[in-house]
Design a protein around this motif. Structure first.
Motif, PDB file in Angstrom:
ATOM      1  N   PHE A 117       0.849  -1.193   0.000  1.00  0.00           N
ATOM      2  CA  PHE A 117       0.000   0.000   0.000  1.00  0.00           C
ATOM      3  C   PHE A 117       0.887   1.246   0.000  1.00  0.00           C
ATOM      4  CE2 PHE A 117      -3.244  -2.822   2.200  1.00  0.00           C
ATOM      5  CZ  PHE A 117      -4.012  -2.982   1.065  1.00  0.00           C
ATOM      6  N   TRP A 118       0.257   2.370  -0.337  1.00  0.00           N
ATOM      7  CA  TRP A 118       0.984   3.639  -0.401  1.00  0.00           C
ATOM      8  C   TRP A 118       1.646   3.975   0.933  1.00  0.00           C
ATOM      9  CZ3 TRP A 118       2.301   6.111  -4.635  1.00  0.00           C
ATOM     10  CH2 TRP A 118       1.507   6.025  -5.793  1.00  0.00           C
ATOM     11  N   ASP A 119       1.018   3.550   2.030  1.00  0.00           N
ATOM     12  CA  ASP A 119       1.527   3.922   3.348  1.00  0.00           C
ATOM     13  C   ASP A 119       2.243   2.782   4.058  1.00  0.00           C
ATOM     14  OD1 ASP A 119      -0.601   2.277   3.959  1.00  0.00           O
ATOM     15  OD2 ASP A 119      -1.792   3.824   4.960  1.00  0.00           O
ATOM     16  N   GLY A 120       2.433   1.651   3.376  1.00  0.00           N
ATOM     17  CA  GLY A 120       3.148   0.531   3.980  1.00  0.00           C
ATOM     18  C   GLY A 120       2.390  -0.159   5.091  1.00  0.00           C
ATOM     19  N   SER A 121       1.076  -0.050   5.097  1.00  0.00           N
ATOM     20  CA  SER A 121       0.277  -0.558   6.215  1.00  0.00           C
ATOM     21  C   SER A 121       0.063  -2.063   6.185  1.00  0.00           C
ATOM     22  CB  SER A 121      -1.081   0.146   6.274  1.00  0.00           C
ATOM     23  OG  SER A 121      -1.773  -0.010   5.050  1.00  0.00           O
ATOM     24  N   ASP A 244       3.084  18.845  -0.749  1.00  0.00           N
ATOM     25  CA  ASP A 244       2.299  19.810   0.020  1.00  0.00           C
ATOM     26  C   ASP A 244       3.150  20.486   1.091  1.00  0.00           C
ATOM     27  OD1 ASP A 244      -0.410  19.188  -1.099  1.00  0.00           O
ATOM     28  OD2 ASP A 244       0.051  17.215  -0.254  1.00  0.00           O
ATOM     29  N   ALA A 245       2.923  21.780   1.265  1.00  0.00           N
ATOM     30  CA  ALA A 245       3.583  22.498   2.350  1.00  0.00           C
ATOM     31  C   ALA A 245       2.959  22.124   3.698  1.00  0.00           C
ATOM     32  CB  ALA A 245       3.481  24.006   2.111  1.00  0.00           C
ATOM     33  N   VAL A 246       1.665  21.879   3.692  1.00  0.00           N
ATOM     34  CA  VAL A 246       0.951  21.428   4.895  1.00  0.00           C
ATOM     35  C   VAL A 246       0.459  20.015   4.629  1.00  0.00           C
ATOM     36  CG1 VAL A 246      -0.975  21.826   6.457  1.00  0.00           C
ATOM     37  CG2 VAL A 246       0.256  23.774   5.472  1.00  0.00           C
ATOM     38  N   VAL A 247       0.969  19.059   5.379  1.00  0.00           N
ATOM     39  CA  VAL A 247       0.640  17.653   5.164  1.00  0.00           C
ATOM     40  C   VAL A 247      -0.673  17.323   5.855  1.00  0.00           C
ATOM     41  CG1 VAL A 247       1.359  15.280   5.615  1.00  0.00           C
ATOM     42  CG2 VAL A 247       3.047  16.993   4.903  1.00  0.00           C
ATOM     43  N   THR A 248      -1.642  16.859   5.076  1.00  0.00           N
ATOM     44  CA  THR A 248      -2.934  16.466   5.658  1.00  0.00           C
ATOM     45  C   THR A 248      -3.103  14.945   5.666  1.00  0.00           C
ATOM     46  OG1 THR A 248      -3.978  16.817   3.491  1.00  0.00           O
ATOM     47  CG2 THR A 248      -4.071  18.627   5.080  1.00  0.00           C
ATOM     48  N   ASP A 249      -2.611  14.273   4.652  1.00  0.00           N
ATOM     49  CA  ASP A 249      -2.603  12.812   4.643  1.00  0.00           C
ATOM     50  C   ASP A 249      -1.231  12.387   5.174  1.00  0.00           C
ATOM     51  OD1 ASP A 249      -2.542  10.086   4.118  1.00  0.00           O
ATOM     52  OD2 ASP A 249      -3.513  10.264   2.157  1.00  0.00           O
ATOM     53  N   LEU A 250      -1.203  11.778   6.352  1.00  0.00           N
ATOM     54  CA  LEU A 250       0.066  11.481   7.016  1.00  0.00           C
ATOM     55  C   LEU A 250       0.826  10.335   6.368  1.00  0.00           C
ATOM     56  CD1 LEU A 250      -0.892  11.844  10.788  1.00  0.00           C
ATOM     57  CD2 LEU A 250      -0.071  13.587   9.174  1.00  0.00           C
ATOM     58  N   GLY A 251       0.159   9.485   5.580  1.00  0.00           N
ATOM     59  CA  GLY A 251       0.854   8.395   4.906  1.00  0.00           C
ATOM     60  C   GLY A 251       1.513   7.441   5.879  1.00  0.00           C
ATOM     61  N   LEU A 252       2.817   7.202   5.682  1.00  0.00           N
ATOM     62  CA  LEU A 252       3.566   6.283   6.538  1.00  0.00           C
ATOM     63  C   LEU A 252       3.506   6.709   7.997  1.00  0.00           C
ATOM     64  CD1 LEU A 252       5.528   3.824   6.693  1.00  0.00           C
ATOM     65  CD2 LEU A 252       7.401   5.477   6.390  1.00  0.00           C
ATOM     66  N   ASN A 262       5.570  11.623   8.580  1.00  0.00           N
ATOM     67  CA  ASN A 262       4.372  12.264   8.041  1.00  0.00           C
ATOM     68  C   ASN A 262       4.579  12.708   6.595  1.00  0.00           C
ATOM     69  OD1 ASN A 262       3.144  11.892  10.485  1.00  0.00           O
ATOM     70  ND2 ASN A 262       3.250  14.042  11.135  1.00  0.00           N
ATOM     71  N   GLY A 263       3.619  12.376   5.770  1.00  0.00           N
ATOM     72  CA  GLY A 263       3.685  12.785   4.365  1.00  0.00           C
ATOM     73  C   GLY A 263       4.559  11.903   3.495  1.00  0.00           C
ATOM     74  N   LYS A 264       5.021  10.788   4.039  1.00  0.00           N
ATOM     75  CA  LYS A 264       5.842   9.874   3.241  1.00  0.00           C
ATOM     76  C   LYS A 264       4.961   8.798   2.613  1.00  0.00           C
ATOM     77  CE  LYS A 264      10.099  10.362   5.969  1.00  0.00           C
ATOM     78  NZ  LYS A 264      11.123   9.631   6.770  1.00  0.00           N
ATOM     79  N   PHE A 265       5.227   8.543   1.327  1.00  0.00           N
ATOM     80  CA  PHE A 265       4.496   7.520   0.596  1.00  0.00           C
ATOM     81  C   PHE A 265       5.467   6.681  -0.220  1.00  0.00           C
ATOM     82  CE2 PHE A 265       1.512  10.893   1.461  1.00  0.00           C
ATOM     83  CZ  PHE A 265       0.388  10.209   1.894  1.00  0.00           C
ATOM     84  N   LYS A 266       5.046   5.483  -0.545  1.00  0.00           N
ATOM     85  CA  LYS A 266       5.901   4.566  -1.293  1.00  0.00           C
ATOM     86  C   LYS A 266       6.228   5.139  -2.676  1.00  0.00           C
ATOM     87  CE  LYS A 266       5.353   0.054  -1.186  1.00  0.00           C
ATOM     88  NZ  LYS A 266       6.701  -0.505  -0.948  1.00  0.00           N
ATOM     89  N   SER A 267       7.473   4.974  -3.090  1.00  0.00           N
ATOM     90  CA  SER A 267       7.857   5.335  -4.452  1.00  0.00           C
ATOM     91  C   SER A 267       7.232   4.327  -5.406  1.00  0.00           C
ATOM     92  CB  SER A 267       9.379   5.267  -4.631  1.00  0.00           C
ATOM     93  OG  SER A 267      10.035   6.131  -3.742  1.00  0.00           O
TER      94      SER A 267
END
Length: 348
Positions: A117-121, A244-252, A262-267
């Motif tokens: 998944f995008w967030d490694g969940s 984004d300058a302001v991260v709303t989806d925290l991702g990882l 926060n704001g990290k997603f899979k390449s």
């Protein structure tokens, strides 16, 4: 052909017991992968078999996994789109949209950290297949309900018996079968692949685009997305790439609980970009040109931005129009038309 394992009963040597063994079907690993990267990850408790792959494919395309029998895995992961969705957000059984773009599915057996998944969940491909069934936005079912429907089906008990030696169906066997099918989704026959093995040529523009990709003073793309020595074209790691300058989806960060994530997603892999628009974890970019423009002059600074975004203070790497065009030409050479047309991956 399937085979039978015959052995002598320890308590009565005059009798034999026949134990069904499914037919082994090891992955057909491309020579380029054999030469340049490590072997794929195949769990010891879920080896690839003809019967398991056949069952997994049937399940992947069957809406029986969803609460109202209307949605299959393939509805969000279509073969003709390299197993992703042309829509920015996929809708579930109730028509409700998610908030992430469906990730394409290919070369999954080479995800060595096994974070999906995008967030490694999800850890492991089997667990990745587990989540959508119970997700309230996606298939909105329960594994008890799914197992019961499959158990009462006219075909599935026998197919599970052929694949796993038991007709008693549970979530573990369902996800094992789907994972076996997904591991067969190997993409390795792009124009650039053929160039690397000496069976094709690139245009001047495509070659320059590759140089832009590799040049730390220009595109500087290879740190996250690999090179000619990494045919996956991803590091399978997680980065904040300045969206984004302001991260709303925290991702990882939501998974680990670490604010530094926060704001990290899979390449994502850069393979098959010709088929996988829209791009990024939230599908915000409709075209490849928009993606290139983002890295060229659209980077946004934030507390967790990746150090690899070295020119964020200038807004990006500031590519010329020609370098942008050439970079796009190169990226499109990573698309594998044979992959999206492979009949083994389609629902016939």
């Amino acid at each position: 052909m399937s085979c039978l394992l015959i052995f002598i009963c320890a308590s009565c040597s005059n009798e034999t017991i026949e134990q069904y063994v499914p037919t082994p079907s090891p992955l057909q690993i491309p020579q380029l992968f054999q030469d340049k990267i490590l072997d794929p990850v195949i769990p010891i408790n879920n080896p690839q078999t003809v019967e398991g792959i056949t069952l997994g494919k049937k399940l992947f395309f069957d809406p029986i996994l969803s609460a109202n029998n209307t949605q299959a895995c393939a509805d969000c992961h279509a073969p003709e789109n390299a197993f992703t969705d042309v829509d920015r957000f996929s809708d579930g059984v109730d028509g409700i949209l998610g908030n992430r773009n469906a990730m394409p599915l290919f070369n999954l057996a080479w995800n060595y950290d096994e974070k999906f998944f995008w967030d490694g969940s999800a850890f492991s491909l089997e667990h990745q297949a587990f989540a959508p069934v119970t997700d309230p936005i996606e298939m909105k079912s329960t594994w008890i309900e799914v197992a019961q429907k499959l158990q009462e089906h006219s075909e599935y008990p026998n197919l599970f018996n052929l694949a796993f030696g038991t007709s008693t169906i549970d979530s573990s066997l369902v996800t094992k079968a789907i994972a076996q099918f997904e591991r067969t989704l190997i993409s390795s026959n792009s124009k650039f692949d053929n160039y690397l093995i000496g069976e094709g040529t690139l245009t001047t523009e495509e070659l320059n685009g590759f140089n832009v990709f590799m040049d730390e003073t220009k595109g500087d793309c290879f740190h996250c997305h690999g090179s000619e020595n990494n045919p996956l074209w991803t590091d399978n790691l997680f980065h904040n790439n300045g969206l984004d300058a302001v991260v709303t989806d925290l991702g990882l960060g939501e998974v680990t609980g670490d604010p530094a994530d926060n704001g990290k997603f899979k390449s994502p892999s850069l393979r098959n970009l010709a088929f996988t628009a829209p791009y990024m974890h939230d599908g915000r970019f409709a075209t490849l040109d928009e993606v290139i423009n983002h890295y060229s002059e659209g980077l946004q600074n934030s507390p967790t931005i990746d150090p690899l975004m070295k020119k964020v203070a200038q807004g990006g790497v500031q590519l010329s129009a020609q370098d942008k065009a050439d970079l796009k030409a190169f990226l499109l050479t990573l698309s594998d038309h044979e992959f999206i047309n492979n009949s083994d991956f389609k629902n016939f």
